[in-house]
Write a protein that holds these residues in place. Sequence first.
Motif, PDB file in Angstrom:
ATOM      1  N   SER A 225       0.776  -1.212  -0.169  1.00 55.22           N
ATOM      2  CA  SER A 225       0.034  -0.012  -0.013  1.00 55.22           C
ATOM      3  C   SER A 225       0.903   1.365   0.080  1.00 55.22           C
ATOM      4  CB  SER A 225      -1.094   0.123   1.415  1.00 55.22           C
ATOM      5  OG  SER A 225      -0.035   0.286   2.513  1.00 55.22           O
ATOM      6  N   LYS A 226       0.226   2.588   0.009  1.00 52.08           N
ATOM      7  CA  LYS A 226       0.879   3.478  -0.194  1.00 52.08           C
ATOM      8  C   LYS A 226       0.240   4.371   1.175  1.00 52.08           C
ATOM      9  CE  LYS A 226       1.215   8.187  -2.100  1.00 52.08           C
ATOM     10  NZ  LYS A 226       0.769   9.042  -3.652  1.00 52.08           N
ATOM     11  N   ILE A 227       1.357   4.903   1.851  1.00 52.28           N
ATOM     12  CA  ILE A 227       0.640   5.570   3.215  1.00 52.28           C
ATOM     13  C   ILE A 227       0.367   6.942   2.948  1.00 52.28           C
ATOM     14  CG2 ILE A 227       1.541   6.634   5.396  1.00 52.28           C
ATOM     15  CD1 ILE A 227       3.188   3.941   5.607  1.00 52.28           C
ATOM     16  N   GLU A 228      -0.949   7.331   3.419  1.00 45.99           N
ATOM     17  CA  GLU A 228      -1.411   8.577   2.722  1.00 45.99           C
ATOM     18  C   GLU A 228      -1.568   9.677   4.066  1.00 45.99           C
ATOM     19  OE1 GLU A 228      -2.302   9.467  -0.135  1.00 45.99           O
ATOM     20  OE2 GLU A 228      -3.054   7.728  -1.212  1.00 45.99           O
ATOM     21  N   TYR A 229      -2.008   9.035   5.354  1.00 43.37           N
ATOM     22  CA  TYR A 229      -1.931  10.143   6.180  1.00 43.37           C
ATOM     23  C   TYR A 229      -1.809   9.323   7.774  1.00 43.37           C
ATOM     24  CZ  TYR A 229      -5.332  12.570   3.428  1.00 43.37           C
ATOM     25  OH  TYR A 229      -5.837  13.141   2.521  1.00 43.37           O
ATOM     26  N   VAL A 230      -1.116  10.048   8.574  1.00 39.17           N
ATOM     27  CA  VAL A 230      -0.817   9.542   9.956  1.00 39.17           C
ATOM     28  C   VAL A 230      -2.285  10.024  10.855  1.00 39.17           C
ATOM     29  CG1 VAL A 230       0.326   9.898  11.980  1.00 39.17           C
ATOM     30  CG2 VAL A 230       1.381  10.043   9.841  1.00 39.17           C
ATOM     31  N   ALA A 231      -3.145   9.115  11.231  1.00 41.25           N
ATOM     32  CA  ALA A 231      -4.213   9.497  11.825  1.00 41.25           C
ATOM     33  C   ALA A 231      -3.932   9.925  13.170  1.00 41.25           C
ATOM     34  CB  ALA A 231      -5.182   8.168  11.891  1.00 41.25           C
ATOM     35  N   PHE A 232      -3.312   9.366  14.025  1.00 41.68           N
ATOM     36  CA  PHE A 232      -2.662   9.851  15.313  1.00 41.68           C
ATOM     37  C   PHE A 232      -1.609   8.773  15.851  1.00 41.68           C
ATOM     38  CE2 PHE A 232      -5.826   6.507  15.861  1.00 41.68           C
ATOM     39  CZ  PHE A 232      -5.428   5.890  17.141  1.00 41.68           C
ATOM     40  N   ASN A 233      -0.998   9.294  16.755  1.00 44.02           N
ATOM     41  CA  ASN A 233      -0.055   8.224  17.846  1.00 44.02           C
ATOM     42  C   ASN A 233      -0.354   7.949  19.046  1.00 44.02           C
ATOM     43  OD1 ASN A 233       2.532   8.183  19.396  1.00 44.02           O
ATOM     44  ND2 ASN A 233       3.533   8.043  17.449  1.00 44.02           N
ATOM     45  N   TYR A 234      -0.698   6.881  19.361  1.00 45.39           N
ATOM     46  CA  TYR A 234      -1.309   6.517  20.652  1.00 45.39           C
ATOM     47  C   TYR A 234      -0.493   6.785  21.693  1.00 45.39           C
ATOM     48  CZ  TYR A 234       1.041   2.005  19.731  1.00 45.39           C
ATOM     49  OH  TYR A 234       1.859   0.996  19.532  1.00 45.39           O
ATOM     50  N   TYR A 235       0.931   6.999  21.428  1.00 45.41           N
ATOM     51  CA  TYR A 235       1.988   7.320  22.830  1.00 45.41           C
ATOM     52  C   TYR A 235       1.477   8.928  22.891  1.00 45.41           C
ATOM     53  CZ  TYR A 235       4.339   3.052  22.114  1.00 45.41           C
ATOM     54  OH  TYR A 235       4.812   1.747  21.945  1.00 45.41           O
ATOM     55  N   SER A 236       1.419   9.499  22.077  1.00 44.55           N
ATOM     56  CA  SER A 236       1.255  10.894  22.029  1.00 44.55           C
ATOM     57  C   SER A 236      -0.139  11.365  22.785  1.00 44.55           C
ATOM     58  CB  SER A 236       1.538  11.856  20.909  1.00 44.55           C
ATOM     59  OG  SER A 236       2.884  11.697  20.311  1.00 44.55           O
ATOM     60  N   TRP A 238      -1.800   9.693  24.687  1.00 40.63           N
ATOM     61  CA  TRP A 238      -1.586   9.446  26.193  1.00 40.63           C
ATOM     62  C   TRP A 238      -0.804  10.700  26.803  1.00 40.63           C
ATOM     63  CZ3 TRP A 238      -3.396   5.860  29.847  1.00 40.63           C
ATOM     64  CH2 TRP A 238      -2.638   5.925  31.033  1.00 40.63           C
ATOM     65  N   ASN A 239       0.222  11.259  26.312  1.00 41.07           N
ATOM     66  CA  ASN A 239       1.124  12.338  26.646  1.00 41.07           C
ATOM     67  C   ASN A 239       0.422  13.611  26.637  1.00 41.07           C
ATOM     68  OD1 ASN A 239       3.222  10.493  27.359  1.00 41.07           O
ATOM     69  ND2 ASN A 239       4.359  10.831  25.403  1.00 41.07           N
ATOM     70  N   TYR A 240      -0.367  13.849  25.712  1.00 39.12           N
ATOM     71  CA  TYR A 240      -1.146  14.922  25.650  1.00 39.12           C
ATOM     72  C   TYR A 240      -2.447  14.771  26.693  1.00 39.12           C
ATOM     73  CZ  TYR A 240      -4.251  18.441  23.668  1.00 39.12           C
ATOM     74  OH  TYR A 240      -5.118  19.820  23.287  1.00 39.12           O
ATOM     75  N   VAL A 241      -2.871  13.847  27.058  1.00 42.38           N
ATOM     76  CA  VAL A 241      -4.051  13.901  28.115  1.00 42.38           C
ATOM     77  C   VAL A 241      -3.451  13.958  29.473  1.00 42.38           C
ATOM     78  CG1 VAL A 241      -5.695  12.244  29.372  1.00 42.38           C
ATOM     79  CG2 VAL A 241      -5.448  12.182  26.925  1.00 42.38           C
ATOM     80  N   PHE A 242      -2.202  14.003  29.862  1.00 39.04           N
ATOM     81  CA  PHE A 242      -1.606  13.953  30.942  1.00 39.04           C
ATOM     82  C   PHE A 242      -0.599  15.234  31.109  1.00 39.04           C
ATOM     83  CE2 PHE A 242      -2.825   9.618  31.597  1.00 39.04           C
ATOM     84  CZ  PHE A 242      -3.187   9.663  32.946  1.00 39.04           C
ATOM     85  N   GLY A 243      -0.761  16.112  29.856  1.00 40.42           N
ATOM     86  CA  GLY A 243      -0.203  17.575  29.637  1.00 40.42           C
ATOM     87  C   GLY A 243       1.307  17.453  29.549  1.00 40.42           C
ATOM     88  N   ASP A 244       1.808  16.167  29.061  1.00 39.43           N
ATOM     89  CA  ASP A 244       3.306  16.252  28.933  1.00 39.43           C
ATOM     90  C   ASP A 244       3.737  16.932  27.458  1.00 39.43           C
ATOM     91  OD1 ASP A 244       3.874  14.894  31.118  1.00 39.43           O
ATOM     92  OD2 ASP A 244       3.545  12.985  30.230  1.00 39.43           O
TER      93      ASP A 244
END
Length: 254
Positions: A225-236, A238-244
């Motif tokens: 396949s061809k990569i079209e989009y980054v939907a999200f990063n699951y580590y990020s 988590w870090n966003y929720v906790f304000g990192d």
Amino acid sequence: MSTIALKIEDLKAIFVTNPTVRKFKHGYLENKKLCWFLITILVVRTFFGSYYHIPTSSMNPNLMEGDIVLVNKLAYNVKIPFTDVYFKLGSPERGDIITFDKREINMAKRIVAIGGDTIQFIDNRLYVNNKVTKLEKTNNELVDGKRFKRQEKYEFIAFKETDNQDYTYDIVYAKGLSKEYLKKLITNSKPYVVPKDRYFALGDNRNLSKDSRYLGTVHQKDIISKIEYVAFNYYSVWNYVFGDIDSLRLFESK
């Protein structure tokens, strides 16, 4: 005629009066919409589009460990499931990020050379058709913020790389590599002509990527396949929720 009639009666007994078959038929009729929804999802994921999990850091800073990317499965090939039969729909271009199968492992890399191109490495610089790809040192917020998971021990230098078709993308070079690792790192090579229907693919994390320099070229039939989009990063997330961290990469095109 009697033999044929007997076989037909036997089939009727199986498909009409058999309690297991009747139970299955009843279950299908009761959940007809759900069944067809699941079949549609299966067909779409098999032939058209899907998502892909980035498990390693070889494509930093563009694809990071933990990224969930959306891919186009009809960009280059359509494959018959459970067979080696495929039909070519298109060809990757230099700069495309693809997923492919190599030694029964799904990988994601960037195409830097196509069939007929001559490729070479001189002092860890990429040359395509006897022309060096341009490098311009730049700042990258992911590098500056040390956002590369499991690679905090390295320092990185960020560059904008521009190929001979004036397509520009971000790459990084890691510093602080061990002497043992540096001995294995391919920084110089002889000129190599990429065969027809094959592609030379590199990781954007140039010093920390196992790619065509070590594994060989990618054949058209092995491209998924061809990569079209980054939907999200699951580590990020988590870090966003906790304000990192203060921002997220959401549906970023590639």
